[in-house]
Design a protein around this motif. Structure first.
Motif, PDB file in Angstrom:
ATOM      1  N   TYR A  35     -62.279  84.523 -37.985  1.00 47.23           N
ATOM      2  CA  TYR A  35     -63.223  84.193 -37.057  1.00 47.23           C
ATOM      3  C   TYR A  35     -62.705  83.042 -36.470  1.00 47.23           C
ATOM      4  O   TYR A  35     -62.475  83.230 -34.669  1.00 47.23           O
ATOM      5  N   LEU A  36     -62.226  82.204 -36.594  1.00 48.11           N
ATOM      6  CA  LEU A  36     -60.899  80.745 -36.313  1.00 48.11           C
ATOM      7  C   LEU A  36     -60.192  82.512 -34.948  1.00 48.11           C
ATOM      8  O   LEU A  36     -59.723  82.248 -33.844  1.00 48.11           O
ATOM      9  N   GLU A  37     -59.631  82.888 -35.985  1.00 47.21           N
ATOM     10  CA  GLU A  37     -58.420  83.833 -35.243  1.00 47.21           C
ATOM     11  C   GLU A  37     -58.787  84.834 -34.072  1.00 47.21           C
ATOM     12  O   GLU A  37     -58.179  84.674 -32.546  1.00 47.21           O
ATOM     13  N   ASN A  38     -59.908  85.060 -34.269  1.00 49.10           N
ATOM     14  CA  ASN A  38     -60.681  85.862 -33.229  1.00 49.10           C
ATOM     15  C   ASN A  38     -60.471  85.118 -31.490  1.00 49.10           C
ATOM     16  O   ASN A  38     -60.602  85.148 -30.948  1.00 49.10           O
ATOM     17  N   PHE A  39     -61.159  83.979 -31.823  1.00 49.86           N
ATOM     18  CA  PHE A  39     -62.050  83.007 -31.244  1.00 49.86           C
ATOM     19  C   PHE A  39     -60.642  82.097 -30.375  1.00 49.86           C
ATOM     20  O   PHE A  39     -60.330  82.518 -29.244  1.00 49.86           O
ATOM     21  N   VAL A  40     -59.740  81.568 -31.579  1.00 54.86           N
ATOM     22  CA  VAL A  40     -57.958  81.909 -30.767  1.00 54.86           C
ATOM     23  C   VAL A  40     -57.396  82.707 -30.344  1.00 54.86           C
ATOM     24  O   VAL A  40     -56.974  82.133 -28.800  1.00 54.86           O
ATOM     25  N   GLN A  41     -57.395  83.820 -30.453  1.00 56.27           N
ATOM     26  CA  GLN A  41     -56.698  84.645 -29.568  1.00 56.27           C
ATOM     27  C   GLN A  41     -57.742  85.191 -28.698  1.00 56.27           C
ATOM     28  O   GLN A  41     -56.789  85.627 -27.323  1.00 56.27           O
ATOM     29  N   ALA A  42     -59.278  85.161 -28.285  1.00 59.49           N
ATOM     30  CA  ALA A  42     -60.066  85.094 -27.033  1.00 59.49           C
ATOM     31  C   ALA A  42     -59.610  83.757 -25.771  1.00 59.49           C
ATOM     32  O   ALA A  42     -59.549  84.195 -24.740  1.00 59.49           O
ATOM     33  N   ILE A  43     -58.842  82.921 -26.662  1.00 56.04           N
ATOM     34  CA  ILE A  43     -58.401  81.963 -25.176  1.00 56.04           C
ATOM     35  C   ILE A  43     -57.476  82.218 -25.157  1.00 56.04           C
ATOM     36  O   ILE A  43     -57.237  81.769 -23.935  1.00 56.04           O
ATOM     37  N   PHE A  44     -56.282  82.593 -26.210  1.00 56.85           N
ATOM     38  CA  PHE A  44     -55.092  83.095 -25.277  1.00 56.85           C
ATOM     39  C   PHE A  44     -55.335  84.206 -24.311  1.00 56.85           C
ATOM     40  O   PHE A  44     -54.235  84.542 -23.716  1.00 56.85           O
ATOM     41  N   ASN A  45     -56.259  84.670 -24.739  1.00 58.02           N
ATOM     42  CA  ASN A  45     -55.969  86.164 -23.818  1.00 58.02           C
ATOM     43  C   ASN A  45     -56.378  86.009 -22.496  1.00 58.02           C
ATOM     44  O   ASN A  45     -55.808  87.124 -21.815  1.00 58.02           O
ATOM     45  N   THR A  46     -57.164  84.577 -22.172  1.00 57.32           N
ATOM     46  CA  THR A  46     -58.039  84.368 -21.192  1.00 57.32           C
ATOM     47  C   THR A  46     -57.280  83.611 -20.203  1.00 57.32           C
ATOM     48  O   THR A  46     -56.821  82.919 -19.180  1.00 57.32           O
ATOM     49  N   LEU A  47     -56.090  83.089 -21.222  1.00 55.04           N
ATOM     50  CA  LEU A  47     -55.047  81.661 -19.925  1.00 55.04           C
ATOM     51  C   LEU A  47     -53.494  82.753 -20.014  1.00 55.04           C
ATOM     52  O   LEU A  47     -52.712  83.281 -20.138  1.00 55.04           O
ATOM     53  N   PRO A  48     -54.002  82.357 -17.384  1.00 57.85           N
ATOM     54  CA  PRO A  48     -52.581  82.349 -16.963  1.00 57.85           C
ATOM     55  C   PRO A  48     -51.158  81.714 -17.688  1.00 57.85           C
ATOM     56  O   PRO A  48     -51.740  80.766 -17.887  1.00 57.85           O
ATOM     57  N   GLY A  49     -49.922  81.610 -17.107  1.00 60.03           N
ATOM     58  CA  GLY A  49     -49.259  81.277 -17.314  1.00 60.03           C
ATOM     59  C   GLY A  49     -48.792  80.690 -18.769  1.00 60.03           C
ATOM     60  O   GLY A  49     -48.082  80.070 -19.198  1.00 60.03           O
ATOM     61  N   LYS A  50     -49.052  81.346 -19.792  1.00 57.63           N
ATOM     62  CA  LYS A  50     -48.542  81.448 -21.028  1.00 57.63           C
ATOM     63  C   LYS A  50     -47.760  80.839 -21.785  1.00 57.63           C
ATOM     64  O   LYS A  50     -47.340  80.457 -22.416  1.00 57.63           O
ATOM     65  N   ALA A  51     -46.896  82.015 -21.034  1.00 55.69           N
ATOM     66  CA  ALA A  51     -45.418  82.104 -21.303  1.00 55.69           C
ATOM     67  C   ALA A  51     -44.344  81.164 -21.563  1.00 55.69           C
ATOM     68  O   ALA A  51     -43.938  80.657 -20.435  1.00 55.69           O
ATOM     69  N   GLY A  52     -43.663  80.474 -22.453  1.00 59.83           N
ATOM     70  CA  GLY A  52     -43.181  79.130 -22.673  1.00 59.83           C
ATOM     71  C   GLY A  52     -43.964  78.093 -21.931  1.00 59.83           C
ATOM     72  O   GLY A  52     -43.181  77.105 -22.165  1.00 59.83           O
ATOM     73  N   ALA A  53     -45.167  78.011 -21.815  1.00 58.71           N
ATOM     74  CA  ALA A  53     -45.852  76.773 -21.694  1.00 58.71           C
ATOM     75  C   ALA A  53     -46.294  75.803 -22.920  1.00 58.71           C
ATOM     76  O   ALA A  53     -46.073  76.214 -24.154  1.00 58.71           O
ATOM     77  N   LYS A  54     -46.546  74.652 -22.342  1.00 60.52           N
ATOM     78  CA  LYS A  54     -46.939  73.652 -23.139  1.00 60.52           C
ATOM     79  C   LYS A  54     -48.646  73.269 -23.782  1.00 60.52           C
ATOM     80  O   LYS A  54     -49.466  73.957 -23.012  1.00 60.52           O
ATOM     81  N   LEU A  55     -48.341  74.101 -25.118  1.00 60.60           N
ATOM     82  CA  LEU A  55     -50.038  73.120 -25.561  1.00 60.60           C
ATOM     83  C   LEU A  55     -49.841  72.297 -26.390  1.00 60.60           C
ATOM     84  O   LEU A  55     -49.335  71.539 -26.986  1.00 60.60           O
ATOM     85  N   GLY A  80     -46.635  83.233 -27.450  1.00 59.72           N
ATOM     86  CA  GLY A  80     -45.877  83.015 -26.908  1.00 59.72           C
ATOM     87  C   GLY A  80     -45.024  82.158 -25.495  1.00 59.72           C
ATOM     88  O   GLY A  80     -45.248  81.301 -24.774  1.00 59.72           O
ATOM     89  N   LEU A  81     -46.376  80.562 -25.890  1.00 55.40           N
ATOM     90  CA  LEU A  81     -46.463  79.486 -26.053  1.00 55.40           C
ATOM     91  C   LEU A  81     -44.601  78.856 -26.377  1.00 55.40           C
ATOM     92  O   LEU A  81     -44.444  79.022 -27.564  1.00 55.40           O
ATOM     93  N   GLY A  82     -44.239  78.142 -25.466  1.00 56.32           N
ATOM     94  CA  GLY A  82     -43.475  77.338 -26.221  1.00 56.32           C
ATOM     95  C   GLY A  82     -42.931  75.973 -26.723  1.00 56.32           C
ATOM     96  O   GLY A  82     -42.170  75.714 -26.920  1.00 56.32           O
ATOM     97  N   GLU A  83     -43.623  75.422 -26.212  1.00 53.61           N
ATOM     98  CA  GLU A  83     -44.160  73.514 -26.681  1.00 53.61           C
ATOM     99  C   GLU A  83     -45.748  74.153 -27.356  1.00 53.61           C
ATOM    100  O   GLU A  83     -46.550  74.290 -26.473  1.00 53.61           O
ATOM    101  N   ILE A  84     -45.795  73.165 -28.650  1.00 55.60           N
ATOM    102  CA  ILE A  84     -46.672  73.036 -28.968  1.00 55.60           C
ATOM    103  C   ILE A  84     -46.946  71.443 -30.030  1.00 55.60           C
ATOM    104  O   ILE A  84     -45.597  71.682 -30.491  1.00 55.60           O
ATOM    105  N   ILE A  85     -47.360  70.450 -29.447  1.00 54.53           N
ATOM    106  CA  ILE A  85     -47.908  69.148 -29.047  1.00 54.53           C
ATOM    107  C   ILE A  85     -48.941  69.008 -30.277  1.00 54.53           C
ATOM    108  O   ILE A  85     -50.443  69.282 -29.855  1.00 54.53           O
ATOM    109  N   VAL A  86     -48.549  68.293 -31.310  1.00 53.75           N
ATOM    110  CA  VAL A  86     -49.296  68.243 -32.399  1.00 53.75           C
ATOM    111  C   VAL A  86     -49.787  66.013 -32.743  1.00 53.75           C
ATOM    112  O   VAL A  86     -48.740  66.108 -33.383  1.00 53.75           O
ATOM    113  N   GLY A  87     -51.099  66.307 -33.056  1.00 51.78           N
ATOM    114  CA  GLY A  87     -50.884  64.388 -33.321  1.00 51.78           C
ATOM    115  C   GLY A  87     -50.284  64.790 -34.997  1.00 51.78           C
ATOM    116  O   GLY A  87     -50.820  65.910 -35.826  1.00 51.78           O
TER     117      GLY A  87
END
Length: 552
Positions: A35-55, A80-87
């Protein structure tokens, strides 16, 4: 750290349409396999320019946050995100997440929160995407995410080990870097740039000013302790219920007179502190109290606007202000006197975001305990409290006196919200359909009011529609309005922030200019309009409910 990427076959869920605050469901729904995985993948599938980007990734610490963050990190790496910033600890309040997105110029952020809703294994969980401006995703993007969720066939996830969320620093996973950051530092730095910390600190350390902040066992505990106690010097214990708990201590983390009982009891005691405030589950809402005195959210945003020049970050004045449609018109009176625009928008912070990004407004607020400015693109509880502390330090007056002086200058808008929580979705829809049918014929409404002996006549009635002045998008069916000739209003909305059934919100407002009538009781002053509001909507007849669950 090397990593293997898996493509996991999946099938769509039919209930992943995001609302104004993202996707909110019961925690156990999010814990379903995929359930969580599907929704997160749906987000990534709609985001242009995510390769190497920061999240940015973070949340309010509620139950299932840490596990969800680990999954999101693995999926971000695999996509393919390049940097993940997490609290650190997975913590980021919603306004702090907006701050971090903006400061580090990221693609956006995934914020895990159900805001003021209860938390725990049998309670609520939520997830939303905030765009590169730091604000909630626009409707065009959330619609695209929903379409992607209905078409999904697989999701991508790495097989890497869990990240140590409790230790600051960087970890490399394949080609990606995961940065665990202090969740408070960047936000506190932003607050220092806006407020006079020297003057506020002197007041808090003087011994002559009592302050209590209720974090409601939620995320703002870490921000309030760091800023109010450690940096500004308020006495230890100023922050109560300050440890973020996964179930908020079994309480409802909604800062209102009903749920913040401990704080209200302190402020309304004979020897209570001078100033009290509370924030909610994810830190974006606020409640303001003086000694034995409650400040309505509608009054609060109006008073902040009227006193904005006392705050260093707003000394050059305000470009404009905005309020949500159900919020009282107290802000309109301030804007008129200041000679600046005042925009009336639908409920939902994304509408303010367009105006903020376009430089049309500086301050904004809504009646549901949300206030904010152009410093981030979310409402911000700690910021609102600092606004009041800065005003109190400058004016050296009690909260009650500041509010009363404001009413003498601008008039008082008597205002209340009656929430009918947990009615069935069918009953909620039936009430709104009944109302839409009525307001389609203003003469019918006017005749009904006259027959009921209403004190003032109808000026207009409609189902509020909004044309965005920035992108010209149109939002319809945003709430039923009855507007009277004396400026009074009755408004009806179904709230989209819950996870079960529906909440019917009824807003009642009456402006009073005469000073001699401004100290009256709110519910007594509005009694006639309250009675009319229930009868007109046939609330008891349709839902069986005779009284609201919460009155604010």
């Amino acid at each position: 750290m090397s990593v293997n990427i898996r493509e996991v076959a999946t099938t769509p869920f039919n209930d992943q349409k995001p609302g104004t605050s993202g996707l909110r469901k019961k925690t156990r729904q999010f814990q379903q396999p995929g359930y969580l995985e599907n929704f997160v993948q749906a987000i990534f599938n709609t985001l242009p320019g995510k390769a190497g980007a920061k999240l940015v990734v973070g949340g309010d610490g509620r139950y299932f946050n840490r596990e969800a963050i680990q999954t999101i990190i693995r999926m971000a790496v695999a996509n393919g995100l390049g940097e993940i910033i997490v609290g650190q600890h997975g913590f980021l309040s919603t306004p702090a997440a907006s701050c971090v997105i903006r400061k580090y110029q990221t693609l956006g952020g995934i914020v895990l929160s159900a805001s003021h809703n209860p938390g725990g294994p049998d309670e609520d969980f939520g997830l939303k995407f905030n765009a590169a401006n730091g604000g909630p995703a626009p409707e065009q993007l959330t619609n695209a995410i929903y379409v992607a969720s209905k078409e999904i066939e697989s999701y991508r996830i790495s097989e890497s080990e869990d990240i140590d969320l409790d230790t600051l620093g960087d970890v490399h996973i394949g080609n990606a870097r995961v940065r665990v950051i202090d969740p408070v530092a960047d936000y506190a730095e932003l607050m220092r740039s806006i407020f006079d910390f020297g003057k506020i600190g002197a007041m808090l350390k003087s011994g002559d000013f009592g302050f209590c902040f209720d974090a409601m066992w939620a995320i703002t505990g870490i921000y309030a302790k760091a800023i109010f106690e450690e940096e500004l010097g308020a006495p230890r214990g100023t922050v109560i219920n300050g440890e973020p708990l996964t179930d908020f201590g079994g309480h409802h983390p909604d800062p209102n007179l009903v749920h913040a009982k401990e704080l209200v009891a302190k402020l309304f005691s004979d020897d209570g502190p001078d100033f009290g405030a509370a924030s909610d589950g994810d830190g974006d809402r606020n409640m303001i109290l003086g000694r034995q005195f409650y400040v309505t959210p509608s009054d609060s945003v109006a008073i902040i606007a009227a006193n904005a020049r006392l705050i260093p970050g707003y000394r050059d004045g305000l470009r404009g202000v905005a309020r949500s449609m159900p919020t009282s018109a107290a802000l309109d009176a301030v804007a008129s006197k200041l000679g600046i625009p005042c925009f009336e928008t639908p409920t939902g912070w994304k509408f303010f975001g367009n105006l903020l990004d376009a430089g049309r407004i500086t301050l904004c607020g809504e009646e549901s305990f949300g206030t904010g400015s152009d410093h981030v693109r979310e409402k911000d509880g700690i910021w609102a409290v600092l606004c009041w502390l800065n005003m109190l330090a400058e004016r050296q007056q009690p909260v009650e006196d500041i509010v009363h002086e404001h009413w003498l200058t601008y008039g008082r808008n008597f205002y209340t919200r009656h929430d009918f929580e947990g009615i069935s979705s069918e009953d909620g829809a039936a009430i709104m359909e009944h109302l839409r049918t009525l307001v389609a014929s203003p003469k019918q409404v006017s005749d009904w009011l006259e027959n009921e002996g209403a004190e003032t006549g109808l000026a207009s009635c409609d189902d509020f529609a909004y044309t965005d002045p920035v992108d010209e998008s149109i939002s319809e069916n945003q709430g039923i309005r009855l507007q009277f000739s004396d400026g009074s209003r009755i408004i009806y909305r179904l709230s989209g922030t819950g996870t079960v059934g529906a909440t019917l919100r009824v807003y009642i407002e009456k402006p009073v200019k005469e000073a001699g009538r401004q100290q009256a009781d709110t519910q007594e002053t509005l009694a006639e309009l309250i009675a009319l509001s229930r009868k007109f909507a046939r609330i008891e007849e349709i839902s069986g409910r005779t009284e609201p669950s919460v009155i604010t």
